[in-house]
Motif scaffolding. Structure first.
Motif, PDB file in Angstrom:
ATOM      1  N   PHE A   1      65.683  45.702 -45.927  1.00 35.21           N
ATOM      2  CA  PHE A   1      65.549  47.060 -45.430  1.00 35.21           C
ATOM      3  C   PHE A   1      66.914  47.700 -45.187  1.00 35.21           C
ATOM      4  N   LEU A   2      67.833  46.931 -44.623  1.00 29.52           N
ATOM      5  CA  LEU A   2      69.170  47.467 -44.370  1.00 29.52           C
ATOM      6  C   LEU A   2      69.858  47.890 -45.658  1.00 29.52           C
ATOM      7  N   ASP A   3      69.576  47.180 -46.763  1.00 32.76           N
ATOM      8  CA  ASP A   3      70.210  47.539 -48.031  1.00 32.76           C
ATOM      9  C   ASP A   3      69.827  48.937 -48.481  1.00 32.76           C
ATOM     10  N   LEU A   4      68.652  49.416 -48.083  1.00 36.12           N
ATOM     11  CA  LEU A   4      68.241  50.767 -48.448  1.00 36.12           C
ATOM     12  C   LEU A   4      69.074  51.830 -47.752  1.00 36.12           C
ATOM     13  N   LEU A   5      69.662  51.481 -46.615  1.00 36.44           N
ATOM     14  CA  LEU A   5      70.437  52.443 -45.839  1.00 36.44           C
ATOM     15  C   LEU A   5      71.880  52.547 -46.302  1.00 36.44           C
ATOM     16  N   VAL A   6      72.315  51.582 -47.055  1.00 35.29           N
ATOM     17  CA  VAL A   6      73.722  51.497 -47.422  1.00 35.29           C
ATOM     18  C   VAL A   6      73.917  52.044 -48.824  1.00 35.29           C
ATOM     19  N   SER A   7      74.966  52.823 -49.002  1.00 38.78           N
ATOM     20  CA  SER A   7      75.264  53.359 -50.323  1.00 38.78           C
ATOM     21  C   SER A   7      75.544  52.228 -51.292  1.00 38.78           C
ATOM     22  N   ASN A   8      75.204  52.446 -52.522  1.00 39.63           N
ATOM     23  CA  ASN A   8      75.439  51.458 -53.560  1.00 39.63           C
ATOM     24  C   ASN A   8      76.349  52.087 -54.596  1.00 39.63           C
ATOM     25  N   ARG A  74      75.952  58.256 -35.262  1.00 39.63           N
ATOM     26  CA  ARG A  74      74.707  58.383 -36.035  1.00 39.63           C
ATOM     27  C   ARG A  74      74.464  57.142 -36.879  1.00 39.63           C
ATOM     28  N   ARG A  75      75.528  56.622 -37.482  1.00 43.75           N
ATOM     29  CA  ARG A  75      75.388  55.441 -38.325  1.00 43.75           C
ATOM     30  C   ARG A  75      74.928  54.250 -37.498  1.00 43.75           C
ATOM     31  N   PHE A  76      75.486  54.094 -36.300  1.00 42.73           N
ATOM     32  CA  PHE A  76      75.064  52.995 -35.441  1.00 42.73           C
ATOM     33  C   PHE A  76      73.585  53.138 -35.071  1.00 42.73           C
ATOM     34  N   LYS A  77      73.159  54.353 -34.727  1.00 40.34           N
ATOM     35  CA  LYS A  77      71.744  54.570 -34.381  1.00 40.34           C
ATOM     36  C   LYS A  77      70.844  54.205 -35.557  1.00 40.34           C
ATOM     37  N   LEU A  78      71.263  54.574 -36.768  1.00 44.06           N
ATOM     38  CA  LEU A  78      70.493  54.249 -37.959  1.00 44.06           C
ATOM     39  C   LEU A  78      70.415  52.740 -38.172  1.00 44.06           C
ATOM     40  N   LEU A  79      71.529  52.060 -38.014  1.00 44.30           N
ATOM     41  CA  LEU A  79      71.542  50.601 -38.145  1.00 44.30           C
ATOM     42  C   LEU A  79      70.677  49.938 -37.081  1.00 44.30           C
ATOM     43  N   GLU A  80      70.757  50.463 -35.869  1.00 46.48           N
ATOM     44  CA  GLU A  80      69.954  49.928 -34.768  1.00 46.48           C
ATOM     45  C   GLU A  80      68.465  50.059 -35.076  1.00 46.48           C
ATOM     46  N   ILE A  85      63.239  47.661 -36.986  1.00 45.13           N
ATOM     47  CA  ILE A  85      62.165  47.613 -37.976  1.00 45.13           C
ATOM     48  C   ILE A  85      62.168  46.281 -38.714  1.00 45.13           C
ATOM     49  N   GLU A  86      63.349  45.815 -39.076  1.00 41.87           N
ATOM     50  CA  GLU A  86      63.458  44.527 -39.761  1.00 41.87           C
ATOM     51  C   GLU A  86      62.891  43.401 -38.907  1.00 41.87           C
ATOM     52  N   GLU A  87      63.181  43.428 -37.612  1.00 43.61           N
ATOM     53  CA  GLU A  87      62.650  42.409 -36.707  1.00 43.61           C
ATOM     54  C   GLU A  87      61.136  42.519 -36.583  1.00 43.61           C
ATOM     55  N   GLN A  88      60.609  43.740 -36.522  1.00 46.51           N
ATOM     56  CA  GLN A  88      59.164  43.924 -36.455  1.00 46.51           C
ATOM     57  C   GLN A  88      58.484  43.396 -37.716  1.00 46.51           C
ATOM     58  N   LEU A  89      59.085  43.662 -38.872  1.00 50.24           N
ATOM     59  CA  LEU A  89      58.530  43.161 -40.129  1.00 50.24           C
ATOM     60  C   LEU A  89      58.589  41.638 -40.181  1.00 50.24           C
ATOM     61  N   ARG A  90      59.674  41.075 -39.680  1.00 54.73           N
ATOM     62  CA  ARG A  90      59.799  39.618 -39.650  1.00 54.73           C
ATOM     63  C   ARG A  90      58.721  38.999 -38.779  1.00 54.73           C
ATOM     64  N   ARG A  91      58.503  39.602 -37.621  1.00 53.49           N
ATOM     65  CA  ARG A  91      57.469  39.090 -36.710  1.00 53.49           C
ATOM     66  C   ARG A  91      56.087  39.224 -37.317  1.00 53.49           C
ATOM     67  N   ALA A  92      55.814  40.367 -37.960  1.00 47.27           N
ATOM     68  CA  ALA A  92      54.513  40.572 -38.594  1.00 47.27           C
ATOM     69  C   ALA A  92      54.290  39.539 -39.692  1.00 47.27           C
TER      70      ALA A  92
END
Length: 101
Positions: A1-8, A74-80, A85-92
């Motif tokens: 999920f984090l990879d979607l937030l980062v420019s490629n 803003r970038r930190f808030k987005l990463l946070e 979300i990543e943790e929620q998906l991992r738990r699910a």
């Protein structure tokens, strides 16, 4: 999920000119070291100099520091949010939960 937030970047060798996952890593490391909201301390610490690279073209602008600090916040808030979300998906996934169609 984090990879979607980062420019490629499509152009090799230009990773330092745009925001990259490398910058996210050092931003988070700077926050762990200096604390949230300590943007100037993070930017001035030589260990985290990489996060200054994408802003080199904007140095001459009048409100440069304000724009840069707001971007970092803003970038930190987005990463946070992404980490939550990543943790929620991992738990699910761990609990084998599926969404009802």
């Amino acid at each position: 999920f984090l990879d979607l937030l980062v420019s490629n970047p499509q152009v090799p060798g230009r990773e330092y000119e745009i925001w990259h996952r490398r910058h996210d890593y050092w931003l988070l490391a700077g926050i762990v070291t200096h604390g949230y909201g300590r943007w100037q301390d993070i930017q001035n610490d030589i260990r985290f100099a990489v996060i200054n690279e994408p802003f080199k073209m904007d140095v001459g602008k009048g409100n440069f520091l304000e724009i840069k600090n707001k971007f970092l916040a803003r970038r930190f808030k987005l990463l946070e949010q992404a980490l939550v979300i990543e943790e929620q998906l991992r738990r699910a996934a761990y609990l084998n939960l599926t969404q009802d169609p």
